[in-house]
Write a protein that holds these residues in place. Structure first.
Motif, PDB file in Angstrom:
ATOM      1  N   ILE A  66       3.089  -0.060 -10.600  1.00  0.00           N
ATOM      2  CA  ILE A  66       2.572  -0.201  -9.240  1.00  0.00           C
ATOM      3  C   ILE A  66       2.064  -1.765  -9.080  1.00  0.00           C
ATOM      4  O   ILE A  66       2.610  -2.445  -7.934  1.00  0.00           O
ATOM      5  N   PRO A  67       1.356  -2.246 -10.016  1.00  0.00           N
ATOM      6  CA  PRO A  67       1.087  -3.889  -9.642  1.00  0.00           C
ATOM      7  C   PRO A  67       2.419  -4.682  -9.734  1.00  0.00           C
ATOM      8  O   PRO A  67       2.237  -5.523  -9.051  1.00  0.00           O
ATOM      9  N   ILE A  68       3.451  -4.371 -10.561  1.00  0.00           N
ATOM     10  CA  ILE A  68       4.545  -5.051 -10.612  1.00  0.00           C
ATOM     11  C   ILE A  68       5.245  -5.108  -9.187  1.00  0.00           C
ATOM     12  O   ILE A  68       5.613  -6.189  -8.656  1.00  0.00           O
ATOM     13  N   VAL A  69       5.440  -3.817  -8.662  1.00  0.00           N
ATOM     14  CA  VAL A  69       5.886  -3.845  -7.274  1.00  0.00           C
ATOM     15  C   VAL A  69       5.162  -4.699  -6.384  1.00  0.00           C
ATOM     16  O   VAL A  69       5.830  -5.135  -5.349  1.00  0.00           O
ATOM     17  N   SER A  70       3.776  -4.464  -6.274  1.00  0.00           N
ATOM     18  CA  SER A  70       3.069  -5.229  -5.351  1.00  0.00           C
ATOM     19  C   SER A  70       3.276  -6.518  -5.653  1.00  0.00           C
ATOM     20  O   SER A  70       3.334  -7.257  -4.709  1.00  0.00           O
ATOM     21  N   PHE A  71       3.226  -7.220  -6.768  1.00  0.00           N
ATOM     22  CA  PHE A  71       3.248  -8.718  -6.720  1.00  0.00           C
ATOM     23  C   PHE A  71       4.834  -9.085  -6.410  1.00  0.00           C
ATOM     24  O   PHE A  71       4.880 -10.145  -5.903  1.00  0.00           O
ATOM     25  N   LEU A  72       5.871  -8.151  -6.687  1.00  0.00           N
ATOM     26  CA  LEU A  72       7.167  -8.684  -6.241  1.00  0.00           C
ATOM     27  C   LEU A  72       7.176  -8.804  -4.511  1.00  0.00           C
ATOM     28  O   LEU A  72       7.896  -9.563  -4.035  1.00  0.00           O
ATOM     29  N   ILE A  73       6.490  -7.699  -3.966  1.00  0.00           N
ATOM     30  CA  ILE A  73       6.438  -7.609  -2.473  1.00  0.00           C
ATOM     31  C   ILE A  73       5.502  -8.781  -2.111  1.00  0.00           C
ATOM     32  O   ILE A  73       5.943  -9.479  -1.128  1.00  0.00           O
TER      33      ILE A  73
ATOM     34  N   ARG B  35       0.830  -1.196   0.088  1.00  0.00           N
ATOM     35  CA  ARG B  35       0.056  -0.031  -0.198  1.00  0.00           C
ATOM     36  C   ARG B  35       0.878   1.239   0.130  1.00  0.00           C
ATOM     37  O   ARG B  35       0.469   2.415  -0.707  1.00  0.00           O
ATOM     38  N   LEU B  36       1.991   1.137   0.932  1.00  0.00           N
ATOM     39  CA  LEU B  36       2.959   2.471   0.733  1.00  0.00           C
ATOM     40  C   LEU B  36       3.573   2.551  -0.473  1.00  0.00           C
ATOM     41  O   LEU B  36       3.659   3.770  -1.009  1.00  0.00           O
ATOM     42  N   ALA B  37       4.063   1.440  -0.937  1.00  0.00           N
ATOM     43  CA  ALA B  37       4.696   1.670  -2.351  1.00  0.00           C
ATOM     44  C   ALA B  37       3.838   2.142  -3.279  1.00  0.00           C
ATOM     45  O   ALA B  37       3.939   3.003  -4.230  1.00  0.00           O
ATOM     46  N   SER B  38       2.488   1.871  -3.279  1.00  0.00           N
ATOM     47  CA  SER B  38       1.589   2.187  -4.268  1.00  0.00           C
ATOM     48  C   SER B  38       1.196   3.614  -4.237  1.00  0.00           C
ATOM     49  O   SER B  38       1.146   4.394  -5.118  1.00  0.00           O
ATOM     50  N   LEU B  39       1.125   4.183  -3.107  1.00  0.00           N
ATOM     51  CA  LEU B  39       0.852   5.628  -2.648  1.00  0.00           C
ATOM     52  C   LEU B  39       1.882   6.404  -3.092  1.00  0.00           C
ATOM     53  O   LEU B  39       1.566   7.565  -3.809  1.00  0.00           O
ATOM     54  N   ILE B  40       3.114   5.854  -2.885  1.00  0.00           N
ATOM     55  CA  ILE B  40       4.223   6.685  -3.302  1.00  0.00           C
ATOM     56  C   ILE B  40       4.360   6.812  -4.952  1.00  0.00           C
ATOM     57  O   ILE B  40       4.612   8.148  -5.296  1.00  0.00           O
ATOM     58  N   LEU B  41       4.244   5.836  -5.593  1.00  0.00           N
ATOM     59  CA  LEU B  41       4.509   5.676  -6.938  1.00  0.00           C
ATOM     60  C   LEU B  41       3.108   6.552  -7.522  1.00  0.00           C
ATOM     61  O   LEU B  41       3.219   7.214  -8.598  1.00  0.00           O
ATOM     62  N   SER B  42       2.044   6.558  -7.073  1.00  0.00           N
ATOM     63  CA  SER B  42       0.860   7.076  -7.414  1.00  0.00           C
ATOM     64  C   SER B  42       1.130   8.758  -7.348  1.00  0.00           C
ATOM     65  O   SER B  42       0.892   9.573  -8.240  1.00  0.00           O
ATOM     66  N   GLY B  43       1.628   8.975  -6.417  1.00  0.00           N
ATOM     67  CA  GLY B  43       2.134  10.341  -6.072  1.00  0.00           C
ATOM     68  C   GLY B  43       2.934  11.264  -7.167  1.00  0.00           C
ATOM     69  O   GLY B  43       3.040  12.070  -7.835  1.00  0.00           O
ATOM     70  N   LEU B  44       3.761  10.137  -7.370  1.00  0.00           N
ATOM     71  CA  LEU B  44       5.003  10.511  -8.448  1.00  0.00           C
ATOM     72  C   LEU B  44       4.270  10.673  -9.832  1.00  0.00           C
ATOM     73  O   LEU B  44       4.753  11.436 -10.561  1.00  0.00           O
ATOM     74  N   ALA B  45       3.374   9.624 -10.138  1.00  0.00           N
ATOM     75  CA  ALA B  45       2.697   9.703 -11.607  1.00  0.00           C
ATOM     76  C   ALA B  45       1.891  10.874 -11.618  1.00  0.00           C
ATOM     77  O   ALA B  45       2.004  11.587 -12.659  1.00  0.00           O
ATOM     78  N   GLU B  46       1.127  11.325 -10.527  1.00  0.00           N
ATOM     79  CA  GLU B  46       0.375  12.712 -10.642  1.00  0.00           C
ATOM     80  C   GLU B  46       1.138  13.769 -10.894  1.00  0.00           C
ATOM     81  O   GLU B  46       0.560  14.960 -11.393  1.00  0.00           O
ATOM     82  N   ARG B  47       2.245  13.803 -10.622  1.00  0.00           N
ATOM     83  CA  ARG B  47       3.246  14.827 -10.573  1.00  0.00           C
ATOM     84  C   ARG B  47       3.907  15.194 -12.014  1.00  0.00           C
ATOM     85  O   ARG B  47       4.540  16.097 -12.456  1.00  0.00           O
ATOM     86  N   SER B  48       3.992  13.694 -12.750  1.00  0.00           N
ATOM     87  CA  SER B  48       4.578  13.978 -13.975  1.00  0.00           C
ATOM     88  C   SER B  48       3.591  13.381 -15.099  1.00  0.00           C
ATOM     89  O   SER B  48       3.147  12.283 -15.354  1.00  0.00           O
ATOM     90  N   THR B  49       2.771  14.458 -15.929  1.00  0.00           N
ATOM     91  CA  THR B  49       1.879  14.095 -16.979  1.00  0.00           C
ATOM     92  C   THR B  49       2.344  13.412 -17.760  1.00  0.00           C
ATOM     93  O   THR B  49       1.600  12.232 -18.371  1.00  0.00           O
ATOM     94  N   ARG B  50       3.475  13.597 -18.610  1.00  0.00           N
ATOM     95  CA  ARG B  50       4.117  12.655 -19.582  1.00  0.00           C
ATOM     96  C   ARG B  50       4.564  11.311 -19.177  1.00  0.00           C
ATOM     97  O   ARG B  50       4.325  10.405 -20.109  1.00  0.00           O
ATOM     98  N   ARG B  51       4.840  11.059 -18.101  1.00  0.00           N
ATOM     99  CA  ARG B  51       5.177   9.675 -17.517  1.00  0.00           C
ATOM    100  C   ARG B  51       4.244   9.239 -16.626  1.00  0.00           C
ATOM    101  O   ARG B  51       4.279   8.023 -15.847  1.00  0.00           O
ATOM    102  N   ARG B  52       3.042   9.526 -16.608  1.00  0.00           N
ATOM    103  CA  ARG B  52       1.981   9.182 -15.802  1.00  0.00           C
ATOM    104  C   ARG B  52       1.717   7.595 -15.700  1.00  0.00           C
ATOM    105  O   ARG B  52       1.968   6.905 -14.950  1.00  0.00           O
ATOM    106  N   ILE B  53       1.248   7.152 -16.981  1.00  0.00           N
ATOM    107  CA  ILE B  53       0.892   5.816 -17.259  1.00  0.00           C
ATOM    108  C   ILE B  53       2.060   5.023 -17.306  1.00  0.00           C
ATOM    109  O   ILE B  53       1.923   3.992 -16.509  1.00  0.00           O
ATOM    110  N   ILE B  54       3.442   5.365 -17.575  1.00  0.00           N
ATOM    111  CA  ILE B  54       4.547   4.557 -17.413  1.00  0.00           C
ATOM    112  C   ILE B  54       4.755   4.338 -15.838  1.00  0.00           C
ATOM    113  O   ILE B  54       5.047   3.077 -15.551  1.00  0.00           O
TER     114      ILE B  54
END
Length: 270
Positions: free
Chosen positions: A57-64, A33-52
């Motif tokens: 997020i799911p990849i990091v979650s599955f690794l954890i 959950r923490l990793a998802s929140l951090i990555l989501s925050g970074l994504a919203e700050r970068s419009t061009r790289r938001r989707i990338i």
């Protein structure tokens, strides 16, 4: 040692192992959950790289969760044959009493990560639900609908429902706008007005591979001018549709083009 004592000792060991496994999974959930929140925050700050960024997020979650599963269940390999049989029986009963769907959803999550029918940031239709994928978890996919509601669709639905992906990982997305006109209307003029509204919209995206298209469809009591165009960012889907519809209807009024009047009692066409 009596058989009863052995059974009690084995039961205590089983409870200890299961408790430790549960604790590891809870910690993994919090980290995910923490990793998802951090990555989501970074994504919203970068419009061009938001989707990338959101793709990770799911990849990091599955690794954890993968590491957690290894740490949680590796102690089972060190149990005696009797204890392992007891734990296996417990898990078998649990699966039989309702974890089957959960297990299917976990398998569905793995398929989503490997096959990528959709990813975070995509606009999809799955079953009766349409929206933007905002999260892909171990058990369910989160969609934010046009009404800004969050729907959690079990990943098991991947095996029983059709999935339509509107943008397939790209920021650009086709948007369809329908405007009805009365029979007898100058269809060439109506189509030209729609085309002009499409190409002059502030949200439109046009290049050699992305062009606007205007089609005319004949309905029972009216005709439909259907415009198809791409938006630069799929987040502007409804803003684009609203902008084109408003300016098209305004131009219709200026040119004296009439919208249809459906007779009372006539079922609406969806």
């Amino acid at each position: 040692m009596t058989v009863l004592q052995a059974g009690v000792d084995g039961f205590q060991v089983n409870l200890l192992v299961l408790g430790s496994a549960l604790a590891v999974l809870v910690v993994a959930y919090l980290f995910a959950r923490l990793a998802s929140l951090i990555l989501s925050g970074l994504a919203e700050r970068s419009t061009r790289r938001r989707i990338i960024i959101k793709m990770f997020i799911p990849i990091v979650s599955f690794l954890i969760y993968g590491v957690a599963a290894y740490l949680a269940f590796s102690p089972f390999l060190q149990l005696s044959e009797t204890q392992l049989l007891a734990v296996s029986g417990f898990l078998g009963v649990a699966l039989g009493f309702g974890l089957k769907d959960l297990f299917t959803s976990v398998i569905g999550g793995l398929v989503i990560i490997t096959e990528k029918p959709y990813q975070v940031g995509d606009k999809i239709t799955i079953g009766d639900h349409y929206g933007e994928v905002t999260g892909i978890g171990l058990w369910a996919t989160s969609l934010t609908t046009p009404d800004d509601s969050v729907v959690r669709v079990p990943n098991a639905a991947l095996f029983s429902s059709n999935v339509a992906n509107a943008n397939a990982g790209q920021p650009e997305m086709m948007v369809v706008v329908d405007v009805a006109v009365a029979p007898g209307t100058d269809m060439d003029l109506a189509a030209e007005i729609m085309r002009d509204a499409l190409v002059t919209s502030e949200f439109v995206f046009i290049d050699e591979d992305h062009s606007v298209v205007v089609l005319i469809e004949d309905q029972t009591y009216y005709r439909t001018i259907r415009g198809k165009g791409y938006v630069t960012d799929h987040g502007d889907e409804f803003a684009f549709a609203s902008d084109v519809t408003k300016r098209t209807l305004s131009a219709f009024d200026e040119q004296g083009l009439e919208t249809p009047e459906i007779p009372v009692g006539t079922p609406s066409v969806r």
